[in-house]
Design a protein around this motif. Structure first.
Motif, PDB file in Angstrom:
ATOM      1  N   ARG A  96       6.060  10.592  -7.534  1.00 25.42           N
ATOM      2  CA  ARG A  96       6.007  11.213  -6.253  1.00 25.42           C
ATOM      3  C   ARG A  96       4.894  11.045  -5.516  1.00 25.42           C
ATOM      4  NH1 ARG A  96      10.398  13.018  -6.048  1.00 25.42           N
ATOM      5  NH2 ARG A  96       9.569  14.535  -4.343  1.00 25.42           N
ATOM      6  N   ASP A  97       3.828  10.258  -5.981  1.00 27.86           N
ATOM      7  CA  ASP A  97       2.600   9.806  -5.037  1.00 27.86           C
ATOM      8  C   ASP A  97       3.239   8.867  -3.875  1.00 27.86           C
ATOM      9  OD1 ASP A  97       1.175  10.973  -6.990  1.00 27.86           O
ATOM     10  OD2 ASP A  97       0.497   9.258  -7.760  1.00 27.86           O
ATOM     11  N   LEU A  98       4.338   8.259  -4.005  1.00 23.25           N
ATOM     12  CA  LEU A  98       4.947   7.359  -3.119  1.00 23.25           C
ATOM     13  C   LEU A  98       5.326   8.082  -1.922  1.00 23.25           C
ATOM     14  CD1 LEU A  98       6.680   4.775  -5.237  1.00 23.25           C
ATOM     15  CD2 LEU A  98       4.397   4.500  -4.201  1.00 23.25           C
ATOM     16  N   TYR A  99       6.177   9.229  -2.232  1.00 21.34           N
ATOM     17  CA  TYR A  99       6.598  10.250  -1.123  1.00 21.34           C
ATOM     18  C   TYR A  99       5.401  10.836  -0.529  1.00 21.34           C
ATOM     19  CZ  TYR A  99      11.223   9.354  -3.414  1.00 21.34           C
ATOM     20  OH  TYR A  99      12.269   8.787  -3.947  1.00 21.34           O
ATOM     21  N   GLU A 100       4.458  11.002  -1.215  1.00 23.48           N
ATOM     22  CA  GLU A 100       3.241  11.904  -0.739  1.00 23.48           C
ATOM     23  C   GLU A 100       2.692  10.930   0.256  1.00 23.48           C
ATOM     24  OE1 GLU A 100       0.934  13.218  -3.626  1.00 23.48           O
ATOM     25  OE2 GLU A 100       2.256  14.773  -4.294  1.00 23.48           O
ATOM     26  N   ALA A 101       2.437   9.579   0.147  1.00 17.11           N
ATOM     27  CA  ALA A 101       1.836   8.567   0.613  1.00 17.11           C
ATOM     28  C   ALA A 101       2.555   8.230   2.138  1.00 17.11           C
ATOM     29  CB  ALA A 101       1.687   7.170   0.048  1.00 17.11           C
ATOM     30  N   ALA A 102       4.012   8.414   1.952  1.00 12.75           N
ATOM     31  CA  ALA A 102       4.925   8.317   2.955  1.00 12.75           C
ATOM     32  C   ALA A 102       4.944   9.372   4.050  1.00 12.75           C
ATOM     33  CB  ALA A 102       6.383   8.051   2.525  1.00 12.75           C
ATOM     34  N   ASP A 103       4.492  10.568   3.542  1.00 13.16           N
ATOM     35  CA  ASP A 103       4.212  11.780   4.388  1.00 13.16           C
ATOM     36  C   ASP A 103       3.232  11.381   5.318  1.00 13.16           C
ATOM     37  OD1 ASP A 103       6.789  12.954   3.661  1.00 13.16           O
ATOM     38  OD2 ASP A 103       5.816  13.954   2.100  1.00 13.16           O
ATOM     39  N   ILE A 104       2.023  11.050   4.669  1.00 14.05           N
ATOM     40  CA  ILE A 104       0.855  10.893   5.321  1.00 14.05           C
ATOM     41  C   ILE A 104       1.065   9.650   6.315  1.00 14.05           C
ATOM     42  CG2 ILE A 104      -1.623   9.967   4.887  1.00 14.05           C
ATOM     43  CD1 ILE A 104      -1.532  11.291   2.176  1.00 14.05           C
ATOM     44  N   ASP A 105       1.900   8.521   6.010  1.00  9.17           N
ATOM     45  CA  ASP A 105       1.996   7.542   7.010  1.00  9.17           C
ATOM     46  C   ASP A 105       2.986   7.833   8.128  1.00  9.17           C
ATOM     47  OD1 ASP A 105       0.380   6.018   5.569  1.00  9.17           O
ATOM     48  OD2 ASP A 105       1.814   5.056   4.463  1.00  9.17           O
ATOM     49  N   GLY A 106       3.662   9.046   7.971  1.00  2.31           N
ATOM     50  CA  GLY A 106       4.641   9.556   9.180  1.00  2.31           C
ATOM     51  C   GLY A 106       5.885   9.453   8.714  1.00  2.31           C
ATOM     52  N   CYS A 107       6.385   8.915   7.502  1.00  4.34           N
ATOM     53  CA  CYS A 107       7.545   8.998   7.192  1.00  4.34           C
ATOM     54  C   CYS A 107       8.083  10.255   6.543  1.00  4.34           C
ATOM     55  CB  CYS A 107       7.806   7.772   6.367  1.00  4.34           C
ATOM     56  SG  CYS A 107       9.358   7.201   5.617  1.00  4.34           S
ATOM     57  N   SER A 108       8.525  11.080   7.317  1.00  8.13           N
ATOM     58  CA  SER A 108       8.625  12.454   6.935  1.00  8.13           C
ATOM     59  C   SER A 108      10.083  12.792   6.889  1.00  8.13           C
ATOM     60  CB  SER A 108       8.012  13.619   7.937  1.00  8.13           C
ATOM     61  OG  SER A 108       8.352  13.430   9.090  1.00  8.13           O
ATOM     62  N   SER A 109      10.836  11.917   7.520  1.00 11.23           N
ATOM     63  CA  SER A 109      12.456  11.974   7.435  1.00 11.23           C
ATOM     64  C   SER A 109      13.025  11.906   6.371  1.00 11.23           C
ATOM     65  CB  SER A 109      13.038  11.145   8.647  1.00 11.23           C
ATOM     66  OG  SER A 109      14.435  11.187   8.704  1.00 11.23           O
ATOM     67  N   GLY A 110      13.971  12.631   5.709  1.00  9.46           N
ATOM     68  CA  GLY A 110      14.596  12.376   4.394  1.00  9.46           C
ATOM     69  C   GLY A 110      15.280  10.941   4.488  1.00  9.46           C
ATOM     70  N   ILE A 111      15.853  10.641   5.296  1.00  7.54           N
ATOM     71  CA  ILE A 111      16.670   9.491   5.513  1.00  7.54           C
ATOM     72  C   ILE A 111      15.688   8.296   5.442  1.00  7.54           C
ATOM     73  CG2 ILE A 111      18.242   8.065   7.083  1.00  7.54           C
ATOM     74  CD1 ILE A 111      19.712  10.498   7.847  1.00  7.54           C
ATOM     75  N   ASP A 112      14.742   8.379   6.384  1.00  7.21           N
ATOM     76  CA  ASP A 112      13.595   7.181   6.135  1.00  7.21           C
ATOM     77  C   ASP A 112      13.149   7.133   4.799  1.00  7.21           C
ATOM     78  OD1 ASP A 112      14.013   6.860   8.908  1.00  7.21           O
ATOM     79  OD2 ASP A 112      12.413   8.015   9.617  1.00  7.21           O
ATOM     80  N   ARG A 113      12.755   8.342   4.269  1.00  5.04           N
ATOM     81  CA  ARG A 113      12.082   8.154   2.702  1.00  5.04           C
ATOM     82  C   ARG A 113      13.299   7.429   1.867  1.00  5.04           C
ATOM     83  NH1 ARG A 113       9.775  13.729   1.391  1.00  5.04           N
ATOM     84  NH2 ARG A 113      11.644  14.503   2.582  1.00  5.04           N
ATOM     85  N   PHE A 114      14.252   7.630   2.172  1.00  3.16           N
ATOM     86  CA  PHE A 114      15.513   7.295   1.200  1.00  3.16           C
ATOM     87  C   PHE A 114      15.575   5.571   1.243  1.00  3.16           C
ATOM     88  CE2 PHE A 114      19.753   6.077   0.478  1.00  3.16           C
ATOM     89  CZ  PHE A 114      20.178   6.014  -0.818  1.00  3.16           C
ATOM     90  N   LEU A 115      15.601   5.187   2.550  1.00  2.00           N
ATOM     91  CA  LEU A 115      15.755   3.945   2.912  1.00  2.00           C
ATOM     92  C   LEU A 115      14.570   3.229   2.699  1.00  2.00           C
ATOM     93  CD1 LEU A 115      17.686   3.909   6.210  1.00  2.00           C
ATOM     94  CD2 LEU A 115      18.488   3.408   4.007  1.00  2.00           C
ATOM     95  N   THR A 116      13.197   3.558   2.764  1.00  2.00           N
ATOM     96  CA  THR A 116      12.150   2.775   2.254  1.00  2.00           C
ATOM     97  C   THR A 116      11.343   3.034   1.141  1.00  2.00           C
ATOM     98  OG1 THR A 116      10.856   4.713   3.457  1.00  2.00           O
ATOM     99  CG2 THR A 116      11.485   2.900   4.668  1.00  2.00           C
ATOM    100  N   ILE A 117      11.711   4.171   0.171  1.00  2.00           N
ATOM    101  CA  ILE A 117      11.322   4.121  -0.994  1.00  2.00           C
ATOM    102  C   ILE A 117      12.305   4.494  -2.029  1.00  2.00           C
ATOM    103  CG2 ILE A 117      10.143   5.783  -2.502  1.00  2.00           C
ATOM    104  CD1 ILE A 117       8.419   6.691   0.065  1.00  2.00           C
ATOM    105  N   THR A 118      13.280   5.266  -1.932  1.00  2.00           N
ATOM    106  CA  THR A 118      14.220   5.691  -2.888  1.00  2.00           C
ATOM    107  C   THR A 118      15.285   4.449  -3.308  1.00  2.00           C
ATOM    108  OG1 THR A 118      14.168   7.854  -2.292  1.00  2.00           O
ATOM    109  CG2 THR A 118      16.052   7.317  -3.911  1.00  2.00           C
ATOM    110  N   TRP A 119      15.926   3.878  -2.154  1.00  2.00           N
ATOM    111  CA  TRP A 119      16.758   3.009  -2.251  1.00  2.00           C
ATOM    112  C   TRP A 119      16.241   1.558  -2.803  1.00  2.00           C
ATOM    113  CZ3 TRP A 119      21.571   2.344  -3.201  1.00  2.00           C
ATOM    114  CH2 TRP A 119      22.369   1.284  -3.008  1.00  2.00           C
ATOM    115  N   PRO A 120      15.305   1.181  -2.226  1.00  2.00           N
ATOM    116  CA  PRO A 120      14.751   0.007  -3.159  1.00  2.00           C
ATOM    117  C   PRO A 120      14.048  -0.092  -4.513  1.00  2.00           C
ATOM    118  CG  PRO A 120      13.559   0.265  -0.583  1.00  2.00           C
ATOM    119  CD  PRO A 120      14.413   1.654  -1.128  1.00  2.00           C
TER     120      PRO A 120
END
Length: 307
Positions: free
Chosen positions: A199-223
């Motif tokens: 879950r830390d990866l999603y929290e770090a993504a929120d801090i970096d401005g990647c708050s959209s669900g689609i962006d988080r899926f494409l940059t974190i979840t899918w890889p």
């Protein structure tokens, strides 16, 4: 004696003896697994290869060596070519639907807390059910006049559709049933992969401005789901190639051969017409297709997977 052991020759001899003992011990541990592999896989494959080069018929007392004649006959047989095309079309429908449909459901179910267990049980039920028994239920559901599916279509103003009696819809209908059976198992695998993502990866993504669900899926979840996706893709493809039970129960290759698949034709040649040698050759062709497709998928995806 001590001087002999302390000398370079004695030390080398002791080292060689120790390595020999380690090798023998390792072979002893591996021997049961090798015997099991030999008896359950290698020996049956050798017998299958031998039968594929004969004209043996089940129950017969004699046979002749025909070499590659069975393979040449299979490649020239229009029925086998049609069944191969039908199998590939079935795989082309089931694999994307079974993989990406399960991924979508897993992403939607993963965030739920109170109802997650309920959805997991509901979607996993088709996996636990016997598909041959469920085929009878599907035949009723899709019946042109008595089935509730066509009843709903009539209520919507759409004419009844003979899902299993029309050549244009029969194979697609079987593919949809195949997706229905596979999607629950694949969903569980994707849920396990989603749970393993920190879950830390999603929290770090929120801090970096990647708050959209689609962006988080494409940059974190899918890889990070790469290993799970590759496993699901290969196993789904193999399962789709092994389509047999729904064809045997619901359509028997009809109508007009539109649902004849390779495994069903192997069954007919081996257990209905008793052409055991020819069925063995078809089995080798079937195994070769699965091996080639699995190897291509594995090598193509392995370079893109993040472990």
């Amino acid at each position: 004696m001590t001087l002999a052991l302390a000398s370079p020759a004695g030390f080398a001899s002791a080292t060689h003896r120790r390595r020999w003992i380690e090798r023998v011990t390792g072979l002893g541990f591996a021997l049961p697994a090798f015997i099991l592999l030999l008896l359950t896989i290698l020996l049956p494959l050798a017998v299958l290869l031998w039968l594929s080069m004969t004209n043996y018929e089940f129950g017969g007392t004699d046979m002749d060596w025909v070499g590659l004649a069975n393979f040449q006959k299979a490649l020239a047989d229009p029925i086998i070519r049609r069944s191969l095309v039908n199998t590939l079309l079935y795989v082309a429908i089931v694999v994307p639907g079974g993989v990406f449909g399960a991924l979508l459901i897993a992403v939607l179910v993963h965030r739920r807390k109170r109802t997650r267990s309920f959805y997991e049980v509901v979607y996993f039920l088709p996996v636990t059910s016997t598909l041959i028994a469920m085929a009878t239920v599907w035949q009723f559901l899709l019946h042109p006049s008595l089935g509730p599916v066509n009843g709903l279509l009539k209520w919507l103003g759409i004419g009844p559709i003979a899902f299993l009696s029309e050549p244009s819809t029969a194979l697609t209908t079987l593919a949809v049933i195949g997706i229905w059976q596979l999607i629950g198992f694949n969903m569980i695998l994707f849920l396990a992969g989603l749970t393993a993502i920190p879950r830390d990866l999603y929290e770090a993504a929120d801090i970096d401005g990647c708050s959209s669900g689609i962006d988080r899926f494409l940059t974190i979840t899918w890889p990070l789901l790469g290993p799970t996706t590759m496993f699901v893709l290969v196993t789904t493809m193999i399962t789709a190639f092994k389509i047999f039970d729904t064809v045997a129960v619901m359509t028997r290759g009809g109508p007009v051969g539109s649902t004849e698949v390779l495994l069903y034709n192997i069954y007919l040649e081996g257990f209905q017409y008793f052409h055991t040698g020819y069925a063995a050759a078809l089995t080798f062709i079937f195994l070769a297709f699965i091996l080639v497709f699995s190897a291509v998928q594995t090598f193509a995806l392995d370079k893109k997977v993040h472990y």
